[in-house]
Design an enzyme around this catalytic site. Sequence first.
Site: not given
Ligand code: PEP
Ligand code: MG
Length: 560
Positions: A186, A288, A324, A414, A437-438, A448, A485
């Site tokens: 948080h 999100r 999303r 992703e 990120n994913d 991650r 994103c």
């Molecule tokens: C990602 O995976 O890059 C993404 C934007 O989604 P999240 O970070 O919410 O998994």
């Molecule tokens: Mg993701």
Amino acid sequence: MTALTGVGVSPGIGFGPAYVLARETPVPPSDARHGGDAQAERARAARVLEQVAADLEERGVRAGGEAQEILNAQAMMARDPGLATGVAALIDAGGSAARAVYEEFGRYRELLVGAGGYLGERAADLDDIRDRAIALLEGLPMPGLPSQAAEPYVLVARDLAPADTALLSADVVAAFVTEQGGPTSHTAILARAMGVPAVVACPGATSISPGAPVLVDGASGLVRPAPSEEEVTTARNAASAREAVLAAATGPGMTSDGHAVPLLANIGGPRDVDAALKYGAEGIGLYRTEFLFLDRTSAPSDEEQEAAYLDVLNAFPGGRVVVRTLDAGADKPLAFLPPQEEEPNPALGQRGLRLLRAYPQILNAQLGALARAAAKSSAKLQVMAPMVATAEETAWYVAVCREAGLPSAGVMIEIPSAALRASDLAAEADFFSLGTNDLAQYTFAADRQVGTLTALQDAWQPALLDLVALAATGAAERGRPCGVCGEAAGDPVLACVLVGLGVTSLSMGAPALPAVRAALSRHTREQCLLAAQAALTAVSAPEAREAARSHLPGLAGLAL
Ligand code: PEP
Ligand code: MG
């Protein structure tokens, strides 16, 4: 005291006296027993837990937005029937109400920590409820924080609960430093949304002397107690020089030769909209929505969902808002679903779109609420699915969205399979948004959440850049836009490279927008192309970064 190092999760320089949050609610002794009237003691415990829940809700109403959602979820924890039964049983066995709360919450805490990931990070919320309840039962002062101060302070804590942070503002807090927590805690989420520098996972932070001046660099993760005057001046000068340079670039995102690259914001709920507008976001590139759903024992009502979506849409009249649909499952379980089978590899399990296909009623309710909200607003709503692996899944999702009356439906890229077959997916979807990120997590088989694997999660890795190029090319072949994103979009140097790879829009945490806007405005599209080509020929992430920089001369004046 020497400098401390943690993980920088919200960039910027913060300086001020340390306010060290000592969560020192005393532990009720193990032999603390009630006077003999178990029924009265049970009633006292129940009354106090309800009082804590009501207080959290009331703070939520005052804070509003995403903080309210978080505090309501925490209030629900305080009212958890399982916890109440456990507390009652311990009282029946003779324990005092305070001791029973302490033991039962401790047991539940271990379960959360054992589950790890998102649930593990909720342990701080549970501790906060426990301490509030014990303080009330024992007649002690309530733990808490000053929500006003003569000068902004650096808030130092072991970890922070939403109840601590919800009523704070950037006028009061110069920076956050916590010993625990990760990038999804948080503290990290709210600090980024507030635009306040933050460092998490910083061992030794709570041994900083209360009141001591502290300098915090939310980008590098450096925390320097009692800095010299010169260090503070240098950091401040660097920060204000950088701000002045960045403020000079305004308006919509584009390269110096006029190639438009819309710059959008990532948000977790309506509370983050103000920051998005402040930093000049042209719209929302990633909403999100899971914050509406997590930590709840029943699904949010249709009306509640519609109101949350409409709040965001109304902030961008005529603009783009990409929502999303729910990305739950794995380490983000939904409490209101029947218990799911335990998965040995949750990140590879029933999450994202897979979960929505198993529970179509959740997706249909969400799409229905989105369609009704869109009909009441002039914003251009686009919806997208998380965790899409195949063209078949894409076609299924787009068909469901069309049926719900939503004209623009895309998918997140992703998972490597989606990038590898981008052209097939683009034949079905209206647009792509790359979740780097994913995509990094799945490309390098590097969780991650694991801090020690950060080098493998670096979006500059040439293998990741290859996949970005494949996705952008596949989208272009079918005339579809392809945004990014993931966190990569907020790196100003990488942003230029992404544009050179064919990415058409960039969405990021709002405070990252000015630096990306400035970096793009100082380079032509051709320079971005050359930087991208150079990065693709590198064999490591650091080499890719260096190679790209050599084609981006405008960065020199940006103090990045
Ligand atoms: C990602 O995976 O890059 C993404 C934007 O989604 P999240 O970070 O919410 O998994
Ligand atoms: Mg993701």
